[in-house]
Enzyme design. Structure first.
Site, PDB file in Angstrom:
ATOM      1  N   ALA A  92      -5.010  -6.518  18.926  1.00 33.31           N
ATOM      2  CA  ALA A  92      -5.228  -5.573  17.821  1.00 33.31           C
ATOM      3  C   ALA A  92      -3.905  -4.915  17.465  1.00 33.31           C
ATOM      4  O   ALA A  92      -3.088  -4.613  18.342  1.00 33.31           O
ATOM      5  CB  ALA A  92      -6.265  -4.523  18.196  1.00 33.31           C
ATOM      6  N   TYR A 113      32.956   8.087   8.061  1.00 37.66           N
ATOM      7  CA  TYR A 113      33.251   9.234   7.209  1.00 37.66           C
ATOM      8  C   TYR A 113      34.217   8.893   6.087  1.00 37.66           C
ATOM      9  O   TYR A 113      35.272   8.318   6.313  1.00 37.66           O
ATOM     10  CB  TYR A 113      33.850  10.376   8.035  1.00 37.66           C
ATOM     11  CG  TYR A 113      34.598  11.384   7.195  1.00 37.66           C
ATOM     12  CD1 TYR A 113      33.939  12.091   6.196  1.00 37.66           C
ATOM     13  CD2 TYR A 113      35.954  11.606   7.375  1.00 37.66           C
ATOM     14  CE1 TYR A 113      34.624  12.998   5.398  1.00 37.66           C
ATOM     15  CE2 TYR A 113      36.645  12.519   6.593  1.00 37.66           C
ATOM     16  CZ  TYR A 113      35.973  13.206   5.601  1.00 37.66           C
ATOM     17  OH  TYR A 113      36.645  14.087   4.806  1.00 37.66           O
ATOM     18  N   ASN A 138       0.811  -1.222   0.000  1.00 37.67           N
ATOM     19  CA  ASN A 138       0.000   0.000   0.000  1.00 37.67           C
ATOM     20  C   ASN A 138       0.839   1.264   0.000  1.00 37.67           C
ATOM     21  O   ASN A 138       0.426   2.280  -0.523  1.00 37.67           O
ATOM     22  CB  ASN A 138      -1.103   0.004   1.066  1.00 37.67           C
ATOM     23  CG  ASN A 138      -0.610  -0.277   2.434  1.00 37.67           C
ATOM     24  OD1 ASN A 138       0.575  -0.525   2.637  1.00 37.67           O
ATOM     25  ND2 ASN A 138      -1.509  -0.253   3.398  1.00 37.67           N
ATOM     26  N   CYS A 139       2.090   1.206   0.515  1.00 40.25           N
ATOM     27  CA  CYS A 139       2.954   2.390   0.426  1.00 40.25           C
ATOM     28  C   CYS A 139       3.446   2.627  -1.005  1.00 40.25           C
ATOM     29  O   CYS A 139       3.997   3.671  -1.305  1.00 40.25           O
ATOM     30  CB  CYS A 139       4.150   2.271   1.361  1.00 40.25           C
ATOM     31  SG  CYS A 139       3.676   2.120   3.090  1.00 40.25           S
TER      32      CYS A 139
END
Lengths: 563, 563
Positions: free
Chosen positions: A282, A428, A43-44
């Protein structure tokens, strides 16, 4: 004897619960009921199918019912709706939406994962053909078919939240002209503070998206085969309208079964995701969660938390002791080439939760300044003034915003402080970061505030400070100044400041700014050392001020000589 | 009365110390001595100037002496070398390398930031023209001039550490043929474990870089205007040779002043970065640090820690109580389009520190599977078997490896466990991640191990397990199997497993694998539920096994039917 577990809803939370249950319990009987035609769909990803980035509709079907059956021995029943729960008999009543047949199914445990439905505000005309919401694959099909059948060339999106903006981008990618109408004064009000939203808004307008804030659709009408959206301030004509003004948790089934709802309207659960009936769990967008920063109940409909909740409910059904530790609300959206992300609470949310905070904004380069292709990233950090604990963060940039918000989300969840960010050792090399990563710079700026090495003010505090007699000192270079100044400011480049202190009235309250806040911090230190006791750094500098004020001036009269 | 602070070395640690000192103390007298011609240059950028990604040499000069003078009122003295410290008189003896003049300078505090020098192994011919190391701008100039003057078309790089591989890539970008000779059996032995290095090695070879492991340069000779590198196994001809076999902390000045060195050979400091003389601080690549994971002394020459140490020494000089909390060794390298990153300790380092660990490897997609352009990322996590605490991590991928290693570095520094990674809430949208981020998957896989839900074995344990009678079960699909199998394995696709359990001998010890370890975990759960008590998942699956064995087979005879 193994359990029989029924799961209502087969997308993020329901599907992950079912798969986890099987991995933990080979013998359990697991049935997933999904009202819609598809389980476990992406759904995304739906907005990206509308725009064509995901060209194949089949790609939206992440996990097929066949796979769930074969690999996980899950009984998947699509187009079957659970309409009633009999908690005493531990039974549900199911309607087969194809045949209309109704039957009973009993359970040892029931998991509710019904999700949330798009809000349909009571606007006259909202039910007209051509007015859509986007939540399911059929919604996506309908939108695409409509655009193709009608050769639609203009769209109006109502709501500038995540779905609204993702669809706006994707309409644009399809070649449609797009206007977005938003009731609030900014995009993404649930995530961003105004001055950060302003950066995204400037960019969206550059991409040709029309944005109208502080306006609500009052009526949608059909006029000569087109739709007309009337906001009061203007009439917008479009071939289609997308309504994306928020979600409503699907609590009907729970409510009718007498399960408790929370104050937000979501299904209430305990920390093990049990509802008020210990046989019923739920998960997902339908439940009320605890916001882990505020400690308060909240509705935070996100795919990541829904997946984790599904997994966790399965753990508890299988007798494990798993605890849901709340949701912090980490989120991100792609807007063309820009990433906009947030975690924790924003300033407005902290204020409404009564949590004291301070904030800082920086705009460093995302990679080493000498390495080509680096772009600026804007970061805002919100933190506790008592101990420096991170309360929230926002990031906007073309590169590396996703990385920085994930680092900050991790730090927030670890209970880290601004001092931890200051010394955080990140990886880095010039193509990826700076020796002082933007997250370090954010930590340093915040730590400087905490230690009292500098005081800061926000762009929205400037007017009142100046009304009370503060002098605004601009320490940028002459060439930067040519791009525009804040009215009434005095210009002295930081590198000349020590020699020109005589130009600044003694004892004056000062607000100092540069382009981003870094050089003005140095200027603040110089001024304090030379006797000015009330010196404030303008957080985020010219970049934040200019963007926020320019955006705000569209709404309320505000005179400025911004160029 | 303010302090007079002398700083020896004007690059990362020294420059950041100087600037921080000024911000904290407007009146201090601050002198920076730099032996070389440039202060605060981009030493991590030097390889990219060789390759042309940073075309302008001027871009390497991050902060000019003029800026340090004007903005920070720092007395910068380039080409001036501090040659002696008189700790009793609190004086240094300085030689101006231009004029040869020698003078004394006294101090209240002295900061040693001399850095580290490239190791020059005692190879005959190492001083020949055309044999280079890379540490300074003049080194860079010399390499570029040599390549251009001689029209060099081939290069040999000795050493497959960070500098060696960065230069190898950049030689390649300039169009040179490149061979890398490395004494160890893999690239980046200080960061990566063998099977992770193998992934990088396969990729580097695809980019046309020749790699020779387990070989040392024994002699460099000039032959007909070319250089010849003799390793014993082979002779390599080249127009130039880069030696990058490690760094040696510059401790001469400290040692002669009688300051303590640590067991690693670096300057010893306390947690406030004071040397054994409380008036003298030391920072950067010259000092011994405490590895924050092992608690042991270590040399970890990295720009990020050097910068933080400089800042921290300044804090302490100014009377603050700042404590350096050790270095974890977060590092990253770009190899063409691949990023290779690590944090904490690898398996070899944990073994040598006597720290018990477990590990897990996953190879998920970096973004949602249905979103286009996603690439696979390989992650290894090392963690404590007693409490799940993160001890180290490694990441390799074309996209998002930098993000995941920074999240893992943050989690490691926060003291997080694998259970924290399992539930970590990161920002998700399809272009950036999955609803279960690769970091979550890593946490889940590790938590499954910790909870005893599955047992795992590494690719290098397979042979001995099979010798002891274990059966190797391959649960991939027939089409995957076509690409090659592990010799002796039995193929049953996971989705057929429940119906074909009869084909697996009862009571047999089983090692199960799929492509990456995810489906084989499910298979392990099914098998355990059906009575097999000794079932192991092959960590990293076929992808790890195939790559590591194929790489290793170059070194030792190893028969396999890998395709």
């Amino acid at each position: 004897m193994s359990n029989k577990v029924l799961i209502v809803g087969g997308v993020a939370g329901g599907a992950s619960c079912a798969a986890r249950l099987r991995r933990l319990d080979e013998k359990a009987e697991i049935v997933v009921f999904e009202r819609g035609p598809y389980v476990s769909f992406a759904n995304c990803g739906l907005p990206y199918h509308v725009g064509g980035a995901i060209p194949s509709r089949a790609n939206l079907l992440v996990v097929t019912p066949e796979l769930l059956r074969q690999r996980f021995r899950i009984d998947v029943r699509a187009r079957q709706e659970v309409r009633r729960i009999d908690r005493v008999k531990q039974q549900v009543e199911v309607t087969d939406l194809e045949s209309g047949r109704t039957y009973l199914e009993d359970y040892d445990y029931l998991v509710l994962a019904p999700g949330a439905a798009p809000l349909h505000p009571p606007i006259p005309g909202i039910a007209l053909p051509g007015v859509f919401t986007l939540r399911t694959i059929p919604d996506t099909d309908a939108i695409i078919n409509w655009i193709e059948d009608r050769q639609a060339s203009e769209a109006v999106v109502i709501g500038a939240g995540y779905i609204g903006l993702e669809v706006a981008e994707n309409f644009k990618q399809r070649g449609l002209a797009v206007s977005v109408v938003e009731r609030a004064e900014q995009v993404l009000p649930a995530s961003l503070d105004y001055e950060m939203a302003a950066l995204a808004q400037v960019y969206l307008k550059q991409q040709g998206v029309n944005l109208y804030f502080g306006e609500q659709a009052q009526e949608i009408k059909e006029v000569a085969g087109q739709l007309l959206v009337r906001t009061g301030q203007r009439n917008l004509t479009a071939g289609l309208v997308l309504v994306a003004v928020g979600l409503r948790p699907e609590t009907g089934l729970a409510r009718e079964a007498g399960l408790e709802l929370g104050p937000t309207g979501g299904i209430r659960t305990d920390s093990g995701l049990r509802t008020s009936d210990p046989r019923i769990f739920a998960v997902g967008d339908a439940i009320e969660v605890i916001n882990a920063v505020s400690g308060r109940p909240a509705l935070i409909p996100l795919a990541g938390p829904a997946n984790r909740q599904g997994r966790l409910a399965a753990d508890n059904i299988c007798g494990r002791q798993a605890t849901y530790q709340g949701t912090v609300g980490s989120s991100i959206i792609k807007l063309f080439d820009l990433a906009v992300a947030a975690t924790g609470l924003n300033a407005r949310q902290l204020q409404s939760a009564g949590i004291d905070y301070r904030s800082i904004i920086v705009h460093p380069l995302a990679t080493a300044g000498y390495y080509p292709g680096g772009s600026q990233i804007s970061l805002k950090l919100l933190f506790s003034p008592s101990d420096g604990r991170i309360l929230g963060a926002q990031a906007i940039g073309q590169d590396g915003a996703d990385k920085r918000i994930d680092v900050l989300a991790t730090a927030l969840q670890a209970g880290m402080t601004v001092y931890d960010l200051e010394r955080l050792e990140l990886a880095y090399a010039p193509p990826f970061s700076s020796a002082r990563d933007p997250v370090n710079l954010l930590g340093m700026a915040a730590s400087n505030l905490m230690r009292g090495d500098v005081a800061a003010v926000g762009w929205d505090e400037l007017d009142s400070l100046r009304k009370n007699g503060a002098l605004l000192l601009d320490v940028r270079t002459p060439s930067e100044v040519e791009a525009g100044i804040i009215p009434g400011s005095v210009q002295i480049p930081v590198d000349e400041l020590r020699h020109r202190l005589g130009e600044i009235p003694a004892g004056k309250r000062l607000v100092v700014h540069c382009a981003t806040g870094l050089r003005s911090y140095i200027a603040c230190r110089i001024l304090k050392a030379h006797g000015w006791s009330e010196v404030y750094n303008l957080s985020g500098g010219w970049r934040t001020y200019r963007t926020a004020v320019a955006e705000r001036s569209k709404l309320t009269p505000f005179t400025t000589d911004l160029k």
